[in-house]
Design an enzyme around this catalytic site. Sequence first.
Site, PDB file in Angstrom:
ATOM      1  N   CYS A   2       0.864  -1.164   0.000  1.00  0.00           N
ATOM      2  CA  CYS A   2       0.000   0.000   0.000  1.00  0.00           C
ATOM      3  C   CYS A   2       0.903   1.216   0.000  1.00  0.00           C
ATOM      4  O   CYS A   2       2.094   1.106   0.274  1.00  0.00           O
ATOM      5  CB  CYS A   2      -0.868   0.055   1.250  1.00  0.00           C
ATOM      6  SG  CYS A   2      -2.065  -1.283   1.354  1.00  0.00           S
ATOM      7  N   GLY A  28      -0.313   0.231  -5.030  1.00  0.00           N
ATOM      8  CA  GLY A  28      -1.635  -0.348  -4.826  1.00  0.00           C
ATOM      9  C   GLY A  28      -2.630   0.278  -5.768  1.00  0.00           C
ATOM     10  O   GLY A  28      -2.683   1.495  -5.905  1.00  0.00           O
ATOM     11  N   ASN A 102       0.251   1.136   5.898  1.00  0.00           N
ATOM     12  CA  ASN A 102       0.983   0.281   4.964  1.00  0.00           C
ATOM     13  C   ASN A 102       1.708  -0.744   5.818  1.00  0.00           C
ATOM     14  O   ASN A 102       2.495  -0.384   6.679  1.00  0.00           O
ATOM     15  CB  ASN A 102       1.978   1.116   4.152  1.00  0.00           C
ATOM     16  CG  ASN A 102       2.848   0.278   3.226  1.00  0.00           C
ATOM     17  OD1 ASN A 102       3.942   0.680   2.875  1.00  0.00           O
ATOM     18  ND2 ASN A 102       2.382  -0.890   2.830  1.00  0.00           N
ATOM     19  N   GLY A 103       1.423  -2.002   5.569  1.00  0.00           N
ATOM     20  CA  GLY A 103       2.033  -3.067   6.354  1.00  0.00           C
ATOM     21  C   GLY A 103       1.017  -4.128   6.670  1.00  0.00           C
ATOM     22  O   GLY A 103      -0.018  -4.220   6.003  1.00  0.00           O
ATOM     23  N   TYR A 246      11.980  -5.007  -6.055  1.00  0.00           N
ATOM     24  CA  TYR A 246      10.838  -4.904  -6.954  1.00  0.00           C
ATOM     25  C   TYR A 246       9.871  -3.757  -6.657  1.00  0.00           C
ATOM     26  O   TYR A 246       9.417  -3.079  -7.556  1.00  0.00           O
ATOM     27  CB  TYR A 246      10.031  -6.206  -6.908  1.00  0.00           C
ATOM     28  CG  TYR A 246       8.673  -6.129  -7.584  1.00  0.00           C
ATOM     29  CD1 TYR A 246       8.565  -6.152  -8.970  1.00  0.00           C
ATOM     30  CD2 TYR A 246       7.510  -6.004  -6.839  1.00  0.00           C
ATOM     31  CE1 TYR A 246       7.328  -6.059  -9.584  1.00  0.00           C
ATOM     32  CE2 TYR A 246       6.268  -5.914  -7.454  1.00  0.00           C
ATOM     33  CZ  TYR A 246       6.175  -5.944  -8.833  1.00  0.00           C
ATOM     34  OH  TYR A 246       4.963  -5.845  -9.432  1.00  0.00           O
ATOM     35  N   ASP A 349      14.612 -10.599 -15.061  1.00  0.00           N
ATOM     36  CA  ASP A 349      13.448 -10.192 -14.267  1.00  0.00           C
ATOM     37  C   ASP A 349      13.877 -10.110 -12.811  1.00  0.00           C
ATOM     38  O   ASP A 349      14.924 -10.645 -12.431  1.00  0.00           O
ATOM     39  CB  ASP A 349      12.288 -11.194 -14.445  1.00  0.00           C
ATOM     40  CG  ASP A 349      10.931 -10.551 -14.146  1.00  0.00           C
ATOM     41  OD1 ASP A 349      10.894  -9.387 -13.687  1.00  0.00           O
ATOM     42  OD2 ASP A 349       9.895 -11.210 -14.387  1.00  0.00           O
TER      43      ASP A 349
HETATM   44  P1  AMP Z   1       4.763 -15.075 -11.185  1.00  0.00           P
HETATM   45  O1  AMP Z   1       4.099 -15.263 -12.463  1.00  0.00           O
HETATM   46  O2  AMP Z   1       3.821 -15.403 -10.044  1.00  0.00           O
HETATM   47  O3  AMP Z   1       6.063 -15.814 -11.063  1.00  0.00           O
HETATM   48  O4  AMP Z   1       5.066 -13.515 -11.024  1.00  0.00           O
HETATM   49  C1  AMP Z   1       6.337 -13.005 -11.152  1.00  0.00           C
HETATM   50  C2  AMP Z   1       6.284 -11.542 -11.571  1.00  0.00           C
HETATM   51  O5  AMP Z   1       5.545 -10.783 -10.640  1.00  0.00           O
HETATM   52  C3  AMP Z   1       7.678 -10.959 -11.639  1.00  0.00           C
HETATM   53  O6  AMP Z   1       7.823 -10.462 -12.944  1.00  0.00           O
HETATM   54  C4  AMP Z   1       7.715  -9.822 -10.636  1.00  0.00           C
HETATM   55  O7  AMP Z   1       8.164  -8.646 -11.249  1.00  0.00           O
HETATM   56  C5  AMP Z   1       6.295  -9.670 -10.169  1.00  0.00           C
HETATM   57  N1  AMP Z   1       6.159  -9.701  -8.709  1.00  0.00           N
HETATM   58  C6  AMP Z   1       6.906 -10.325  -7.813  1.00  0.00           C
HETATM   59  N2  AMP Z   1       6.435 -10.156  -6.569  1.00  0.00           N
HETATM   60  C7  AMP Z   1       5.347  -9.393  -6.680  1.00  0.00           C
HETATM   61  C8  AMP Z   1       4.416  -8.860  -5.747  1.00  0.00           C
HETATM   62  N3  AMP Z   1       4.508  -9.100  -4.455  1.00  0.00           N
HETATM   63  N4  AMP Z   1       3.437  -8.104  -6.255  1.00  0.00           N
HETATM   64  C9  AMP Z   1       3.316  -7.878  -7.542  1.00  0.00           C
HETATM   65  N5  AMP Z   1       4.153  -8.357  -8.450  1.00  0.00           N
HETATM   66  C10 AMP Z   1       5.159  -9.095  -8.049  1.00  0.00           C
END
Ligand code: AMP
Length: 474
Positions: A2, A28, A102-103, A246, A349
């Site tokens: 958030c 968010g 946030n948390g 990220y 990535d």
């Molecule tokens: P997945 O398909 O579940 O492996 O999603 C991986 C992708 O989601 C990566 O490209 C990350 O950039 C992104 N990602 C990783 N953690 C999060 C998160 N907590 N919230 C949103 N996106 C995320």
Amino acid sequence: MCGVFGVFGNGEAANITYLGLHALQHRGQESAGIVTSDGEQLHAHRAMGLVQDAFKQEQLAELTGRIAIGHVRYSTAGGSHLRNAQPLAVDYAKGSLAVCHNGNLTNADEIRAELEAKGSIFSSTADTEVLVHLVARSKEIAIEDRIMDALSRVEGAYSLLFLTEDSLVVVRDPMGIRPLCLGLLPGTRDAHVVASEPCAFDLIGAEFVRDVEPGEILVLDAAGMRSLRLPGARVERHACIFEYVYFARPDSQLGGRSVYEVRKELGRALAREAPAEADVVIPVPDSGVPSAIGYAKALALPFEVGLIRSHYVGRTFIEPQQSIRHFGVKLKLNPVGSILKNKRVVVIDDSIVRGTTSRKIVKMVRDAGAREVHLRISSPPTEWPCYYGIDTPTRRELIASSHTSDEIARYVTADSLGYLSLEGMMRAVAACGERGEGDAHPGGGGFCHACFSGAYAIPFQPSPSKRQLKLVGV
Ligand code: AMP
């Protein structure tokens, strides 16, 4: 996951908060809200969706007053409903109170059950509401004492903004898990702003003053600004490492470190640990860009933008429903054939969560003509869920919790897969910035890396079906 933003002492508090939230939109996208105080009463508006859709000019005009708090939300605990949108605002025996958070509070369920047994009625399923009840029930007089009393009961991660008729109270948890920083509006010495990330200050021309310290309470009222400490709390920094990997915007500076520079360094470290023989390095935009630059430079390989991102869709992962998330990869990314055709391609990535995104991206790059696809991840395998406010699924759904790197490579159909080691990541972060969070704690302290290591700083009994409500699919 958030974003929070607050203003004290400006007649355009609502408009400034609107702009601040806009700059924090990446934190968010489910709902947005602002509550202001005109000195006598609070005015609130909350809506589902993006900041620019949640507020019309007329609604902002009704949010009068010189103090405001605002919030952009993606739910980690509590479902996806308007009633869970923040800031929460209530009237209680001592006046009006609004709060945004946030948390994630790790003992919210227990406190909630206890309060319900004593007759409290909850109007939302958000863990933040327990704080409102605790503040309302406190026997203390001054608002900051009521807040400290309430916080002595809760555990977990919190960057909090409380608004009363005449004050703004800002709190960061004793471990400083989620970021929070303080700024000053241009041309003033006492009109303060607070935000999850300083990128929100740039948009409104505010000056970055400093990070709010872990365990610090800032009280802003007619008497000025006072800095207090959470009494009895053991202050031990555990800033979230994933913010650097990220979550935060690369143009933010957190804990004295540029997020962009950290990501580039993660890329350089990844190149040392997992080099690939290739013709071109491409990022998964946007979060993979700085790391891909670092990786390409370190190996003297060409960096190209081989995947084009549509800027008119949000972060796919943030969409609440599984079906939308899967569809989202194609909505969001499209390959550039001329860059990829007949090439040995390294795709960078930041992380693999379930593996579904990577699998689609690898396929997309191969379908565009790549001869080989080597996937490199600028963080270690994500093996553990976050209970401190980042939205990750349960352990079972995290592919790295039950699969080796080779198995994941096969699943995502990459010719090779390389992660950055935990030590490599920690060294890379430490290498950036002279005065960063964590420097006072040599030996890897200072950061929470539980999502990679399982080393949770706050011991508790997880009941994931409640805490990770959305992603478990209950
Ligand atoms: P997945 O398909 O579940 O492996 O999603 C991986 C992708 O989601 C990566 O490209 C990350 O950039 C992104 N990602 C990783 N953690 C999060 C998160 N907590 N919230 C949103 N996106 C995320």
